[in-house]
Motif scaffolding. Sequence first.
Motif, mmCIF file in Angstrom:
data_model
loop_
_atom_site.group_PDB
_atom_site.id
_atom_site.type_symbol
_atom_site.label_atom_id
_atom_site.label_comp_id
_atom_site.label_asym_id
_atom_site.label_seq_id
_atom_site.Cartn_x
_atom_site.Cartn_y
_atom_site.Cartn_z
ATOM 1 N N THR A 1 0.775 -0.661 0.088
ATOM 2 C CA THR A 1 -0.667 -0.109 -0.426
ATOM 3 C C THR A 1 0.971 1.578 -0.175
ATOM 4 O O THR A 1 0.832 2.233 -0.219
ATOM 5 N N LYS A 2 1.519 1.105 0.996
ATOM 6 C CA LYS A 2 2.962 2.144 0.537
ATOM 7 C C LYS A 2 3.579 2.222 -0.477
ATOM 8 O O LYS A 2 3.718 3.872 -0.708
ATOM 9 N N ALA A 3 4.254 1.464 -1.554
ATOM 10 C CA ALA A 3 4.362 1.504 -2.679
ATOM 11 C C ALA A 3 3.901 2.436 -3.610
ATOM 12 O O ALA A 3 3.766 3.392 -4.463
ATOM 13 N N LEU A 4 2.159 1.964 -3.773
ATOM 14 C CA LEU A 4 1.367 2.134 -4.232
ATOM 15 C C LEU A 4 0.715 3.691 -4.193
ATOM 16 O O LEU A 4 0.792 4.557 -5.452
ATOM 17 N N LEU A 5 0.424 4.725 -2.734
ATOM 18 C CA LEU A 5 -0.146 5.458 -3.047
ATOM 19 C C LEU A 5 1.719 6.466 -2.617
ATOM 20 O O LEU A 5 1.085 8.141 -2.773
ATOM 21 N N SER A 6 2.498 5.881 -2.618
ATOM 22 C CA SER A 6 3.492 7.500 -2.046
ATOM 23 C C SER A 6 5.303 6.644 -2.678
ATOM 24 O O SER A 6 6.160 7.572 -2.689
ATOM 25 N N GLY A 7 4.938 5.623 -3.374
ATOM 26 C CA GLY A 7 6.570 5.318 -4.356
ATOM 27 C C GLY A 7 6.714 6.259 -5.042
ATOM 28 O O GLY A 7 8.008 6.697 -5.201
ATOM 29 N N GLY A 8 6.250 6.104 -6.113
ATOM 30 C CA GLY A 8 6.319 7.151 -7.087
ATOM 31 C C GLY A 8 7.645 6.132 -7.980
ATOM 32 O O GLY A 8 8.057 4.794 -7.989
ATOM 33 N N ASP A 9 7.852 6.843 -9.785
ATOM 34 C CA ASP A 9 9.187 6.820 -9.926
ATOM 35 C C ASP A 9 8.520 5.756 -11.418
ATOM 36 O O ASP A 9 9.265 4.991 -11.876
ATOM 37 N N ASP A 10 7.220 5.365 -11.956
ATOM 38 C CA ASP A 10 6.607 4.906 -12.226
ATOM 39 C C ASP A 10 5.844 5.213 -14.135
ATOM 40 O O ASP A 10 6.110 4.159 -14.706
ATOM 41 N N TYR A 11 5.342 6.554 -13.755
ATOM 42 C CA TYR A 11 5.944 7.199 -15.093
ATOM 43 C C TYR A 11 3.700 7.271 -15.473
ATOM 44 O O TYR A 11 3.930 6.599 -16.760
ATOM 45 N N GLU A 12 3.340 5.906 -14.720
ATOM 46 C CA GLU A 12 2.074 6.130 -14.934
ATOM 47 C C GLU A 12 1.434 7.089 -15.396
ATOM 48 O O GLU A 12 1.797 8.578 -14.422
ATOM 49 N N LEU A 13 0.287 7.256 -15.607
ATOM 50 C CA LEU A 13 -0.453 8.227 -15.691
ATOM 51 C C LEU A 13 -1.974 8.391 -15.300
ATOM 52 O O LEU A 13 -2.151 6.883 -14.780
ATOM 53 N N LEU A 14 -1.875 9.244 -14.160
ATOM 54 C CA LEU A 14 -2.772 9.737 -13.023
ATOM 55 C C LEU A 14 -4.104 10.616 -13.678
ATOM 56 O O LEU A 14 -3.186 11.903 -14.089
ATOM 57 N N PHE A 15 -5.301 10.382 -13.663
ATOM 58 C CA PHE A 15 -5.624 11.517 -14.679
ATOM 59 C C PHE A 15 -8.214 10.893 -14.060
ATOM 60 O O PHE A 15 -8.153 9.671 -13.429
ATOM 61 N N ALA A 16 -8.112 12.270 -13.595
ATOM 62 C CA ALA A 16 -9.875 12.299 -13.410
ATOM 63 C C ALA A 16 -10.280 12.739 -14.939
ATOM 64 O O ALA A 16 -9.952 13.129 -15.436
ATOM 65 N N ALA A 17 -11.317 11.904 -14.841
ATOM 66 C CA ALA A 17 -12.532 11.842 -15.803
ATOM 67 C C ALA A 17 -13.835 12.457 -15.059
ATOM 68 O O ALA A 17 -14.245 11.226 -14.393
ATOM 69 N N PRO A 18 -15.086 12.767 -16.286
ATOM 70 C CA PRO A 18 -16.302 12.955 -16.052
ATOM 71 C C PRO A 18 -16.301 11.102 -15.934
ATOM 72 O O PRO A 18 -16.291 10.673 -16.624
ATOM 73 N N ARG A 19 -17.065 11.240 -14.929
ATOM 74 C CA ARG A 19 -18.339 10.207 -14.428
ATOM 75 C C ARG A 19 -18.703 9.145 -15.959
ATOM 76 O O ARG A 19 -18.820 7.956 -16.440
#
Length: 320
Positions: A250-268
């Motif tokens: 959980t810590k790696a997922l929420l605060s790890g970084g260095d993955d360079y995946e895209l995090l985005f918001a989009a309308p429902r």
Amino acid sequence: MAGEFELIKRHFHYPVSHSVLGVGDDAALMQPRPGMQLAVSTDMLVAGRHFFADADPFLLGWKTAAVNISDMAAMGAEPRWITLALALPEADEAWVGAMARGFRDCCEAYCVDWVGGDTTRGPLNLCATIFGEVSPDKAVRRTGADHGDDLWVSGWPGMAALGLAHLQDRLELVSDWREACLERLHRPLPRVALGLALRGVASAMLDVSDGLCGDLSHILEASEVGAILDETLLPLEPLLAACKRTEAATKALLSGGDDYELLFAAPREQRGHVEAIGRHLELPLHRIGRILDKPGLWLQRGDGVAEALQAGGFDHFQTD
């Protein structure tokens, strides 16, 4: 030992495919396509801060290009040109040659012309500048997230952090997953195709370089909103398989970084469209929460209880 100009001639001169003039003169010449805006970003990688001083030079070259290309993906821009400024403690030609091959291979994989740069003597440091193109008003910024939007992340963020923890002897990984985590750390894959596909779909977007919560906080601040993450939706499966520890995963997922995946918001109402993009690209896209109209960041546990999350990510000036 080769001098500066001989190193440049041997290892930094490559043909260009969509530039007027590449390496070899006082400046490169680039012609943006008609009607396009330029997107420009710079990232610096410093030995001892961003990578181990004995890092594999080929993989370091790849990563230096990749983290810059990822910035274009994060804005829905098409990466087109890149430069590299390099400081070296000594003119080690074998090291420079391997680094240049890694940098070039990443550029070629994403159809980016390497058009120039500089070399000098100094502490090991690689600084690239990337130039991309995007149609007017099509760039996906951090400012558009709105109340009720879904929050999404691509791929399996956290694997790079597990790989780093393993190298630092802080965590032992299951052998079947070790190489996969190290590959995510050393050879990130910029999500350019996804960034382009999300133009007109995502309301806000960035790449996860300093940790999911830390980077999400930039969207929340820029958009003047808050967010809640759903613990039951977090993509923890490969992380748990790799380390067998829920807290570490959980810590790696929420605060790890260095993955360079895209995090985005989009309308429902775009949920089906986003899912279709993931299927088309054969890339996992995980809906992990939603945007709120009040500031702050929370995690909703499986029992329905919400707890506040720390939004801070990696800080280059933080004391170790």
